[in-house]
Scaffold this motif. Structure first.
Motif, mmCIF file in Angstrom:
data_model
loop_
_atom_site.group_PDB
_atom_site.id
_atom_site.type_symbol
_atom_site.label_atom_id
_atom_site.label_comp_id
_atom_site.label_asym_id
_atom_site.label_seq_id
_atom_site.Cartn_x
_atom_site.Cartn_y
_atom_site.Cartn_z
ATOM 1 N N THR A 185 0.861 -1.177 0.000
ATOM 2 C CA THR A 185 0.000 0.000 0.000
ATOM 3 C C THR A 185 0.903 1.234 0.000
ATOM 4 O O THR A 185 2.133 1.140 0.134
ATOM 5 N N ASP A 186 0.283 2.405 -0.123
ATOM 6 C CA ASP A 186 1.068 3.637 -0.044
ATOM 7 C C ASP A 186 1.767 3.748 1.310
ATOM 8 O O ASP A 186 2.894 4.232 1.406
ATOM 9 N N ALA A 187 1.098 3.264 2.363
ATOM 10 C CA ALA A 187 1.709 3.307 3.695
ATOM 11 C C ALA A 187 2.926 2.403 3.768
ATOM 12 O O ALA A 187 3.913 2.724 4.437
ATOM 13 N N ASP A 188 2.880 1.260 3.090
ATOM 14 C CA ASP A 188 4.039 0.365 3.053
ATOM 15 C C ASP A 188 5.213 1.043 2.364
ATOM 16 O O ASP A 188 6.354 1.002 2.846
ATOM 17 N N ARG A 189 4.930 1.655 1.228
ATOM 18 C CA ARG A 189 6.005 2.313 0.483
ATOM 19 C C ARG A 189 6.564 3.507 1.254
ATOM 20 O O ARG A 189 7.765 3.782 1.212
ATOM 21 N N ALA A 190 5.679 4.206 1.991
ATOM 22 C CA ALA A 190 6.159 5.313 2.828
ATOM 23 C C ALA A 190 7.062 4.792 3.937
ATOM 24 O O ALA A 190 8.057 5.441 4.310
ATOM 25 N N ALA A 191 6.744 3.609 4.481
ATOM 26 C CA ALA A 191 7.590 3.019 5.524
ATOM 27 C C ALA A 191 8.971 2.691 4.984
ATOM 28 O O ALA A 191 9.982 2.880 5.674
ATOM 29 N N LEU A 192 9.034 2.210 3.755
ATOM 30 C CA LEU A 192 10.334 1.926 3.143
ATOM 31 C C LEU A 192 11.140 3.206 2.983
ATOM 32 O O LEU A 192 12.352 3.226 3.262
ATOM 33 N N GLU A 193 10.503 4.279 2.560
ATOM 34 C CA GLU A 193 11.213 5.545 2.411
ATOM 35 C C GLU A 193 11.694 6.061 3.763
ATOM 36 O O GLU A 193 12.796 6.630 3.871
ATOM 37 N N THR A 194 10.896 5.854 4.801
ATOM 38 C CA THR A 194 11.322 6.252 6.146
ATOM 39 C C THR A 194 12.546 5.452 6.564
ATOM 40 O O THR A 194 13.493 5.988 7.156
ATOM 41 N N GLY B 258 9.316 -5.213 4.887
ATOM 42 C CA GLY B 258 8.337 -5.505 3.855
ATOM 43 C C GLY B 258 6.919 -5.533 4.381
ATOM 44 O O GLY B 258 6.682 -5.541 5.592
ATOM 45 N N PRO B 259 5.938 -5.553 3.470
ATOM 46 C CA PRO B 259 4.535 -5.667 3.878
ATOM 47 C C PRO B 259 4.263 -7.034 4.490
ATOM 48 O O PRO B 259 4.731 -8.047 3.973
ATOM 49 N N TRP B 260 3.524 -7.071 5.575
ATOM 50 C CA TRP B 260 3.219 -8.347 6.219
ATOM 51 C C TRP B 260 2.329 -9.210 5.329
ATOM 52 O O TRP B 260 2.352 -10.431 5.430
#
Length: 539
Positions: free
Chosen positions: A349-358, A452-454
């Motif tokens: 999701t967008d939240a997953d990709r934002a977590a990777l950027e963080t 990664g996404p769960w």
């Protein structure tokens, strides 16, 4: 028996023999059936399999010669309000009790009051033990007055998933056939937590026989949206912790049972390396897969609780002696974090990709990795077979029909169908599992942590079958309609409709075998960067 019976069985097994081959098999099959029936007549009690799973490949070197836990000092003063105290981290609660700013007795009453008011809406506790909690808290406070501390959980109240034996207290496993089951002894971790000073508030609910969030007491609810379930199977542990009904809780995971309810309820769940924590006295679901871990509200708390749970146990044949080492004060310099690009493209999701950027913004070396294309989903049949063996008597006696099931597929059906896969197929699955261990070892070589996404089913399944540790933590929120319980194996739950609710969203981290420290350090840094873990549900 006749050749037509064999032909019918072939259709179920997905194989095909000739008429001549079927004729030759008749006598041998009769003997095989006879031997199987004789074996089924033997009560195996609680005997585990003779073969045990070991996640270590040849050449594995256990990291860290000695275990050590170092957490930053607590400087926060005791809050004035009971709600703020209830939601405080375990590290803070333990500090306030140790310094005399807070008593265990007061903390127990805070949680018991919250349970009385909120648990009717959540159904997170199968059994509350107020008398035990008050007696244990009084004993801890008496020791504190003498300047004695039993450890980092001294006086801290917790919830225990109701598949761990507790002497004299109902341990019902969430299933009707066991609702009146009262064990005579405590599970190994119950004694370990008691010796560390932790105070038992009660038994948290779990989906029947560790499946989902529906049990004989009803459905356990998500504090962020009480119209939907908490997911499972550690449903009550996650729901109670998220709602501030306990300081922390103990969960178990065979395939997503810590990660999934932590995602749904917004808690921080730690699934340790397979073999690190004793399962003696716990309901066996799958001997080669079951793992015990903490469900908390902060990353630091999971590391603290795991330091207490860690340790070998001769009564658990899957137990492995391993030091637990984590220095939460150490710099992240030199740590390498990996990610699978395809996982962030397919299941993210967008939240997953934002977590990777963080994660990239933390200054860590970021490395692209890949998981080989193997039929990981096929490994689920290992789980089904072990679970069917653990509950063979339930199936063959017909008592499985007494279970209340509203979610499909249900365990009883999985137990039944498991009998129609051959022993030859299971040997081949064991070999596939070894290939999976090699694949995960290759993926983790050169990195300290994977993000990664769960929901990525490949990593959820692969890492559970290899025994690698996983940390799941909240990284934000999303607006979701009420969701269905979801599917075994991490399938994305389908919305059931209705107005959207603001619910948590999380991200997963995986670490190397018996080396949870780097994973916890990265998780703690991400927790600080996300800065959403202190937001509370409004029930």
């Amino acid at each position: 028996m006749n050749p037509a019976d064999i032909a019918a069985a072939e259709a179920i097994m997905g194989i095909e023999y000739t008429e001549a081959e079927r004729a030759l098999m008749l006598d041998n099959l009769e003997d095989q059936i006879r031997r199987a029936r004789i074996r089924r007549g033997v009560d195996l009690g609680d005997a585990p399999p003779a073969s045990t799973f070991d996640p270590r490949l040849p050449g594995f070197a256990m990291p860290h010669g000695r275990g050590a836990l170092r957490l930053p000092p607590v400087t926060a003063p005791l809050p004035q309000g009971d709600t703020d105290i209830a939601f405080a981290p375990v590290t803070h609660l333990a500090h306030w009790i140790r310094t005399g700013a807070l008593t265990s007795a007061r903390l127990v009453e805070i949680y018991l009051d919250r349970i009385a008011v909120l648990d009717p809406k959540l159904n997170a506790f199968a059994t509350v033990t107020p008398d035990i909690a008050r007696a244990e808290a009084a004993a801890m406070d008496a020791l504190t007055l003498q300047g004695i501390s039993l450890g980092p959980l001294h006086g801290v109240p917790y919830g225990l998933k109701d598949l761990f034996d507790t002497r004299g207290i109902v341990t019902g496993w969430g299933g009707e056939p066991y609702a009146d089951r009262v064990p005579d002894t405590d599970a190994a971790i119950v004694g370990k937590l008691r010796r560390a000073g932790a105070v038992l508030l009660g038994k948290t609910s779990l989906g029947a026989l560790a499946y989902g969030d529906l049990w004989y007491g009803g459905r356990t609810r998500n504090p962020w949206n009480t119209s939907e379930g908490a997911s499972g199977s550690s449903a009550g542990s996650a729901s109670a912790t998220a709602a501030g009904l306990c300081a922390f809780a103990i969960g178990t995971e065979t395939l997503g049972s810590i990660v999934s309810p932590s995602e749904r309820c917004g808690t921080t769940g730690l699934r340790p390396t397979f073999g690190r924590v004793s399962r003696a006295g716990a309901m066996p679901l799958a001997w080669s897969l079951d793992k015990v871990g903490p469900i908390c509200r902060t990353v630091g708390d999971t590391g603290l609780v795991l330091s207490v749970l860690n340790g070998p146990d001769l009564s658990d044949r899957g137990s492995i002696a391993a030091p637990f080492h984590w220095d939460a004060t150490a710099s992240l310099d030199g740590l390498r974090i990996g990610y699978i690009p395809d996982a962030f493209a397919r299941a993210a999701t967008d939240a997953d990709r934002a977590a990777l950027e963080t994660a990239k913004s933390l200054g860590l070396e970021t490395i692209e990795v890949s998981l080989p294309a193997l039929p990981y989903e096929s490994l689920l049949d290992v789980l089904f077979a072990e679970a069917a063996a653990a509950f063979e008597d339930l199936t063959l006696s017909g008592r499985d029909d007494t279970l209340t099931w509203q979610d499909a597929p249900a365990w009883p059906n999985a137990f039944r169908k498991a009998r129609f896969l051959s022993a030859v197929d299971h040997v081949q699955l064991d070999r596939l599992r070894y290939r999976t261990m090699q694949a995960m070892d290759e993926l983790m070589t050169g990195i300290d942590v994977l993000i990664g996404p769960w929901r990525g089913a490949d990593m959820l399944i692969a890492s559970n079958f290899t025994g690698h540790p996983c940390l799941h933590l909240r990284n934000g929120f999303s607006d979701q309609p009420t969701r269905s319980p979801g599917a075994l194996g991490g399938g994305t739950p389908l919305p059931t409709g209705g107005p959207p609710h603001r619910v948590p969203h999380g991200i997963s981290l995986w670490g190397n075998l018996f080396d949870e420290g780097p994973m916890l350090s990265v998780g703690r840094a991400l927790e600080s960067a996300f800065d959403v873990h202190t937001i509370r549900p409004e029930i």
